[in-house]
Design an enzyme around this catalytic site. Structure first.
Site, PDB file in Angstrom:
ATOM      1  N   ARG A 129     -10.413  13.870  98.687  1.00 53.77           N
ATOM      2  CA  ARG A 129      -9.871  14.797  97.676  1.00 53.77           C
ATOM      3  C   ARG A 129      -9.904  14.166  96.285  1.00 53.77           C
ATOM      4  O   ARG A 129      -8.998  14.337  95.482  1.00 53.77           O
ATOM      5  CB  ARG A 129      -8.437  15.227  98.018  1.00 53.77           C
ATOM      6  CG  ARG A 129      -8.217  15.711  99.435  1.00 53.77           C
ATOM      7  CD  ARG A 129      -9.119  16.870  99.784  1.00 53.77           C
ATOM      8  NE  ARG A 129      -8.860  18.055  98.937  1.00 53.77           N
ATOM      9  CZ  ARG A 129      -9.586  19.181  98.991  1.00 53.77           C
ATOM     10  NH1 ARG A 129     -10.603  19.269  99.822  1.00 53.77           N
ATOM     11  NH2 ARG A 129      -9.283  20.193  98.200  1.00 53.77           N
ATOM     12  N   HIS A 130     -10.964  13.420  95.998  1.00 57.23           N
ATOM     13  CA  HIS A 130     -11.074  12.735  94.710  1.00 57.23           C
ATOM     14  C   HIS A 130     -12.553  12.613  94.379  1.00 57.23           C
ATOM     15  O   HIS A 130     -13.296  11.906  95.067  1.00 57.23           O
ATOM     16  CB  HIS A 130     -10.420  11.343  94.801  1.00 57.23           C
ATOM     17  CG  HIS A 130     -10.164  10.702  93.465  1.00 57.23           C
ATOM     18  ND1 HIS A 130     -11.184  10.219  92.671  1.00 57.23           N
ATOM     19  CD2 HIS A 130      -9.003  10.466  92.792  1.00 57.23           C
ATOM     20  CE1 HIS A 130     -10.661   9.700  91.565  1.00 57.23           C
ATOM     21  NE2 HIS A 130      -9.337   9.840  91.613  1.00 57.23           N
ATOM     22  N   SER A 152     -10.694   6.418  86.893  1.00 58.74           N
ATOM     23  CA  SER A 152     -11.602   7.563  86.991  1.00 58.74           C
ATOM     24  C   SER A 152     -12.067   8.050  85.623  1.00 58.74           C
ATOM     25  O   SER A 152     -13.211   8.480  85.455  1.00 58.74           O
ATOM     26  CB  SER A 152     -10.917   8.711  87.736  1.00 58.74           C
ATOM     27  OG  SER A 152     -10.589   8.318  89.042  1.00 58.74           O
ATOM     28  N   HIS A 154     -14.911  47.273  50.608  1.00 56.90           N
ATOM     29  CA  HIS A 154     -14.085  48.237  51.346  1.00 56.90           C
ATOM     30  C   HIS A 154     -14.955  49.215  52.143  1.00 56.90           C
ATOM     31  O   HIS A 154     -14.540  50.332  52.434  1.00 56.90           O
ATOM     32  CB  HIS A 154     -13.154  49.019  50.397  1.00 56.90           C
ATOM     33  CG  HIS A 154     -12.421  48.154  49.429  1.00 56.90           C
ATOM     34  ND1 HIS A 154     -11.237  47.516  49.747  1.00 56.90           N
ATOM     35  CD2 HIS A 154     -12.715  47.779  48.159  1.00 56.90           C
ATOM     36  CE1 HIS A 154     -10.824  46.802  48.703  1.00 56.90           C
ATOM     37  NE2 HIS A 154     -11.707  46.948  47.732  1.00 56.90           N
ATOM     38  N   SER A 191     -32.648  53.314  74.766  1.00 60.30           N
ATOM     39  CA  SER A 191     -31.655  54.073  75.516  1.00 60.30           C
ATOM     40  C   SER A 191     -32.330  54.741  76.701  1.00 60.30           C
ATOM     41  O   SER A 191     -33.453  55.237  76.592  1.00 60.30           O
ATOM     42  CB  SER A 191     -31.002  55.135  74.625  1.00 60.30           C
ATOM     43  OG  SER A 191     -30.247  56.059  75.387  1.00 60.30           O
ATOM     44  N   ARG A 197     -25.708  41.485  71.288  1.00 63.22           N
ATOM     45  CA  ARG A 197     -25.532  40.355  72.213  1.00 63.22           C
ATOM     46  C   ARG A 197     -24.880  39.191  71.488  1.00 63.22           C
ATOM     47  O   ARG A 197     -23.975  38.532  72.021  1.00 63.22           O
ATOM     48  CB  ARG A 197     -26.878  39.925  72.799  1.00 63.22           C
ATOM     49  CG  ARG A 197     -26.781  38.684  73.684  1.00 63.22           C
ATOM     50  CD  ARG A 197     -28.138  38.228  74.182  1.00 63.22           C
ATOM     51  NE  ARG A 197     -28.728  39.199  75.074  1.00 63.22           N
ATOM     52  CZ  ARG A 197     -29.913  39.017  75.679  1.00 63.22           C
ATOM     53  NH1 ARG A 197     -30.604  37.905  75.479  1.00 63.22           N
ATOM     54  NH2 ARG A 197     -30.400  39.946  76.476  1.00 63.22           N
ATOM     55  N   ARG A 219      -1.162  11.410  80.081  1.00 62.58           N
ATOM     56  CA  ARG A 219      -2.057  12.502  80.475  1.00 62.58           C
ATOM     57  C   ARG A 219      -1.456  13.257  81.647  1.00 62.58           C
ATOM     58  O   ARG A 219      -0.636  12.740  82.404  1.00 62.58           O
ATOM     59  CB  ARG A 219      -3.477  12.043  80.812  1.00 62.58           C
ATOM     60  CG  ARG A 219      -3.790  11.421  82.162  1.00 62.58           C
ATOM     61  CD  ARG A 219      -4.121  12.377  83.330  1.00 62.58           C
ATOM     62  NE  ARG A 219      -5.134  13.355  83.017  1.00 62.58           N
ATOM     63  CZ  ARG A 219      -6.396  13.276  83.414  1.00 62.58           C
ATOM     64  NH1 ARG A 219      -6.796  12.237  84.114  1.00 62.58           N
ATOM     65  NH2 ARG A 219      -7.249  14.234  83.155  1.00 62.58           N
TER      66      ARG A 219
END
Length: 492
Positions: A90-91, A117, A164, A294, A308, A334
């Site tokens: 788990r590391h 780490s 404006h 379209s 986009r 941390r």
């Protein structure tokens, strides 16, 4: 468990799993690789080699054979084995330590020696951030180069200015483009500053005190400092942070992503302008011969590239809050609640910026201007804008300003009614010509209505701006601009 609407034979198909559109549609291969697992974990291995080399140079019992064994395995990563190790321990870092140790049994005792780490995790992130900025900056420079050529070409073409969102005094197409350029130059400065300000975390230990390395070197503080400096040099950094917690300060992420978010704001503003101009049929982004605007309306020429850019830019802007909030909650030396967030935020900010710049470069390489449409729009508004010039000409011809002002006011309202109430063209000049009061200046009307006399110093401003501000920036990118001269083709 497979969804009830997915056939069983498709359960292992890549198309049954979520795939980021940043990878499948938008971002470049270069930026995708920069945030890939291969890049990440091979960089970890390079960092372990830098550490071993520096420790050997400073007297620790590490052999050339061990280092050579590690160097031979930098890119040969058994990802399946690493995944199996991570399920057990788990590391992620220790999983890759074990994976590399199995590949390099002779070097196994000295892998990750004295490190925590974050030695590989954070230092790799800093390398990736630097490389990411190195990819983005030439793209931004290419946009600035293309847009500066466009601004220079159209610096004298009058166009309606807007304040404006209402017609205002004339400007020029090139002058408007120079406003976009001005923002882009600020983004280049911000990204360059963020890149140049990056420092290495270096070797700092579990809480940043370098205690483990001090122990390795038997209390020799000078050697520990030399180790930090040497590893940073091997990684290509001129300097490292003198003080850190377990991690480098997440304020660094805030600074980098802030610059990227600022770029997003610039692009959104520019592309929104282009979309407005496209709706007026004055300026358009490139539209390919076989492109469909379209599915229902064949005549449409939608500004999909600019849309986009706006969509991606909005996402980029929002990522700043992720970085700021993550930094804000890093308690004391941390906490690990930064990890999952940063895996998403750092990669997405760069991939999004990359996709946005590529699309914007494609736009800038093919902007189309329609001078006759622009002139027609000017003709609809210029008579109103010219009223003060008409009054001044009449006064110079011996007329009374107040009398002239009243006549122009009445005629302007009559012409305005034709436009607004009846949908007709602006006929103010025809009304002026038909009023005998204005006979003394009729011969001057064409000159008075010359659009080029309403643009002030716009052409000179554009020339000065390009010469004094744009060219010095582009001079830094001479080599990269040459390599990016060919047209950009969007994936989709």
């Amino acid at each position: 468990m497979v969804s009830i609407d997915a056939p069983v034979e498709l359960q292992n198909s890549e198309f049954c799993n979520y795939r980021s559109p940043l990878s499948t549609r938008y971002a470049s291969k270069e930026m995708q690789y920069n945030f890939s697992d291969q890049k990440k974990f091979s960089t970890w291995r390079k960092l372990w080699i830098y550490l071993a080399k520096a420790e050997k140079e400073l007297g620790l019992d590490i052999t050339d054979a061990q280092i050579q064994e590690l160097e031979a395995s930098i890119h040969d990563i058994d990802f399946e084995l690493a995944a199996e190790h991570e399920k057990k321990v788990r590391h992620d870092v220790m999983a890759h330590v074990h994976t590399l140790a199995q590949k390099c049994p002779n070097a196994a005792p000295i892998i990750h020696l004295g490190a925590t780490s974050c030695y590989v995790g954070d230092n790799t992130d800093l390398i990736v951030l630097r490389n990411g900025l190195d990819i983005l900056l030439p793209r931004l420079a290419a946009i600035i180069s293309q847009l500066s050529k466009f601004a220079d070409e159209y610096k004298s073409l009058p166009i309606l200015g807007f304040t404006h969102m209402q017609p205002a005094q004339l400007t020029t197409v090139g002058k408007r483009a120079s406003l976009w350029l001005c923002d882009l130059l600020m983004d280049e400065r911000a990204l360059t500053r963020a890149r140049d300000d990056l420092r290495f975390r270096g070797v700092k230990g579990t809480t940043g005190t370098q205690a483990s390395f001090l122990q390795l070197f038997k209390g020799d503080s000078a050697k520990v400092r030399a180790l930090d400096k040497r590893v940073s040099e091997l990684a290509g950094f001129k300097s490292s942070f003198i003080v850190t917690g377990q991690t480098y300060s997440r304020k660094v992420d805030v600074e980098v992503i802030s610059a990227l978010a600022g770029l997003g704001a610039t692009v959104h503003k520019m592309c929104s302008d282009i979309r407005i101009l496209a709706s007026r049929k004055e300026i358009e982004e490139p539209f390919e011969a076989s492109q469909i605007g379209s599915s229902a309306m064949p005549y449409k020429r939608n500004p999909m590239r600019s849309e986009r850019c706006c969509a991606l830019a909005r996402h980029l802007i929002t990522l700043h809050s992720n970085a700021a909030n993550t930094h804000a909650v890093q308690w004391l030396e941390r906490t690990l609640d930064d990890s999952a967030n940063r895996r998403i935020t750092l990669a997405e900010s760069f991939l999004t910026a990359d996709a946005t710049l590529l699309t914007l470069l494609n736009i800038c390489q093919g902007l189309v201007v329609y001078p006759k449409v622009i002139a027609r729009h000017i003709d609809q508004e210029l008579p109103f804008m010219a009223t003060e010039n008409i009054i001044m000409a009449m006064v110079q011809a011996g007329g009374d300003r107040q009398v002239c002002h009243e006549k122009i006011r009445v005629l302007s309202h009559e012409a305005g009614a034709q436009v607004k109430q009846h949908g007709k063209d602006n006929d103010l000049i025809a009304r002026v010509k038909n009023d005998t009061y204005f006979a003394p200046i009729i011969s001057q009307l064409d000159k008075i209505l010359d659009a080029s006399t309403f643009i002030g110093r716009a052409p000179e401003q554009v020339s000065e701006f390009i010469e004094e501000e744009v060219k010095p920036v582009l001079a830094k990118y001479t080599d990269s601009l040459a390599s990016m001269a060919k047209p950009v083709t969007l994936n989709i």
